[in-house]
Design an enzyme around this catalytic site. Structure first.
Site, mmCIF file in Angstrom:
data_model
loop_
_atom_site.group_PDB
_atom_site.id
_atom_site.type_symbol
_atom_site.label_atom_id
_atom_site.label_comp_id
_atom_site.label_asym_id
_atom_site.label_seq_id
_atom_site.Cartn_x
_atom_site.Cartn_y
_atom_site.Cartn_z
ATOM 1 N N LYS A 54 0.843 -1.208 0.000
ATOM 2 C CA LYS A 54 0.000 0.000 0.000
ATOM 3 C C LYS A 54 0.872 1.250 0.000
ATOM 4 C CE LYS A 54 -3.674 -2.564 2.236
ATOM 5 N NZ LYS A 54 -4.202 -3.082 3.495
ATOM 6 N N GLN A 98 -4.036 -1.625 9.771
ATOM 7 C CA GLN A 98 -3.952 -2.965 9.178
ATOM 8 C C GLN A 98 -4.508 -4.012 10.152
ATOM 9 O OE1 GLN A 98 -2.858 -3.646 5.928
ATOM 10 N NE2 GLN A 98 -3.710 -5.645 6.411
ATOM 11 N N ASP A 121 -10.898 2.774 3.928
ATOM 12 C CA ASP A 121 -11.237 1.353 3.788
ATOM 13 C C ASP A 121 -12.753 1.161 3.718
ATOM 14 O OD1 ASP A 121 -9.328 -0.582 3.501
ATOM 15 O OD2 ASP A 121 -8.801 -0.664 5.639
#
Ligand code: NAP
Length: 300
Positions: A54, A98, A121
């Site tokens: 990412k 994460q 997200d």
């Protein structure tokens, strides 16, 4: 005739190029640079690899990209304080924590502490609610489902009025892609059916699909005879079915298979995504797209 292969690798590269231009334009026009922070707790090798991917992409697109590594034993209170710090940082437009987090930390508490306007997200209940309401209300789309929609649209499939059948009802893939495809508007406006382990006669439902989206996590679940000739098949499943020696490195690497029997299905479908190289490459790209959107919204 064999199906057209929908390459997520190629479509993701195309979107990244578009984003790169957009980021450069934004920088010139308003001086705003999209900022993405990824917070990693502990040293889980899979998580390190996801976060590195990412960050690398964010950097390539010209973002301000920050990786914040925290020890495995960080307290929940300290992690909440860290999230709050980035919530208040005007240079940061996207915050990604994460997962999974260590057991002593309540994941739900951390994810709901992220400012919904920086929740790239799209896991925050406020953003899930916005997606349900749709229209102007919807902001971010969750990354994997958003990637699926891009694959369908950019492959030239008409979604309006199409019969879309989704196999699976998880919160990260099945439910949100069903919601996205049923929205009123471009690239959606479909008639959506969702099937799961409680469904009767899955085959009959799948056979009706102009667009079949499979996210069950069961290798080879969808048989070729379940596919309508000419249908668009999006195989989200990523299943490790063994190991093989990599020709490049000589190391053992996992053999990945989707939820659809690819070799047989490609003789019937009109177009199909491979595994790997289909939906996978799209997920990180859509995270970047959400971060650019967040940065744009911050200028208004
Ligand atoms: P999940 O949370 O395990 O959900 C699977 C869903 O499929 C559930 O709703 C389950 O039904 C349904 N299902 C399982 N077996 C079934 C069967 N035999 N018949 C009908 N329905 C069945 O999985 P997920 O997170 O959605 O992920 C699904 C797959 O996509 C996995 O292989 C995952 O690795 C992959 N994935 C890929 C990406 C990517 O970027 N490429 C991203 C996310 C996920 P019930 O609800 O009734 O149990």
């Amino acid at each position: 005739m064999g199906a057209r292969i929908i390459s997520g690798t190629e479509i993701a590269a195309q979107i990244r190029e578009e984003l790169k231009q957009e980021v450069a334009g934004m920088k010139d026009k308003s001086g705003v640079v999209p900022g993405l922070v990824t917070i990693l707790v502990g040293k889980n090798p899979a998580s390190i690899s996801y976060v590195t991917g990412k960050q690398k992409t964010a950097h390539e697109l010209g973002f301000l990209s920050l990786q914040d590594d925290q020890p495995e034993d960080i307290s929940e209170a300290d992690l909440l304080a860290l999230v709050d710090k980035y919530n208040r940082d005007p240079k940061i437009h996207g915050i990604l924590v994460q997962l999974p987090l260590p057991k002593h930390i309540n994941e739900k508490k951390i994810l709901t502490a992220i400012d919904p306007d920086k929740d790239v997200d799209c896991f925050h209940p406020v953003n899930v609610g916005r997606l349900v309401i749709g229209g102007e209300e919807a902001r971010f789309k969750p990354c994997t489902p958003a990637g699926i929609q891009e694959l369908i649209v950019r492959s030239g499939f008409e979604t309006s009025g199409a019969e879309v059948v989704v196999v699976g009802r998880s919160n990260i893939v099945g439910k949100p892609i069903a919601l996205i495809m049923m929205q009123k508007g471009k690239g959606a406006n479909s008639t959506v059916t969702v099937v799961h382990t409680g469904s009767k006669n899955m085959e009959a439902h799948c056979k009706r699909a102009d667009i079949l989206i499979v996210a069950a996590g069961v290798p080879g679940l969808v048989k070729p005879e379940w596919i309508k000739p000419g249908a668009c098949v999006i195989d989200v499943g990523v299943n490790r079915v063994g190991e093989k020696k990599s020709e490049k490195t000589g190391k053992m690497v996992p053999i990945l298979k989707g939820d659809v029997d690819f070799d047989a299905a490609k003789e019937i479908a009109g177009a199909i995504t491979p595994v790997p190289g289909g939906v996978g490459p799209m997920t990180i790209t859509m995270l970047m797209k959400n971060t650019v959107l967040s940065a744009k919204m911050s200028v208004k």
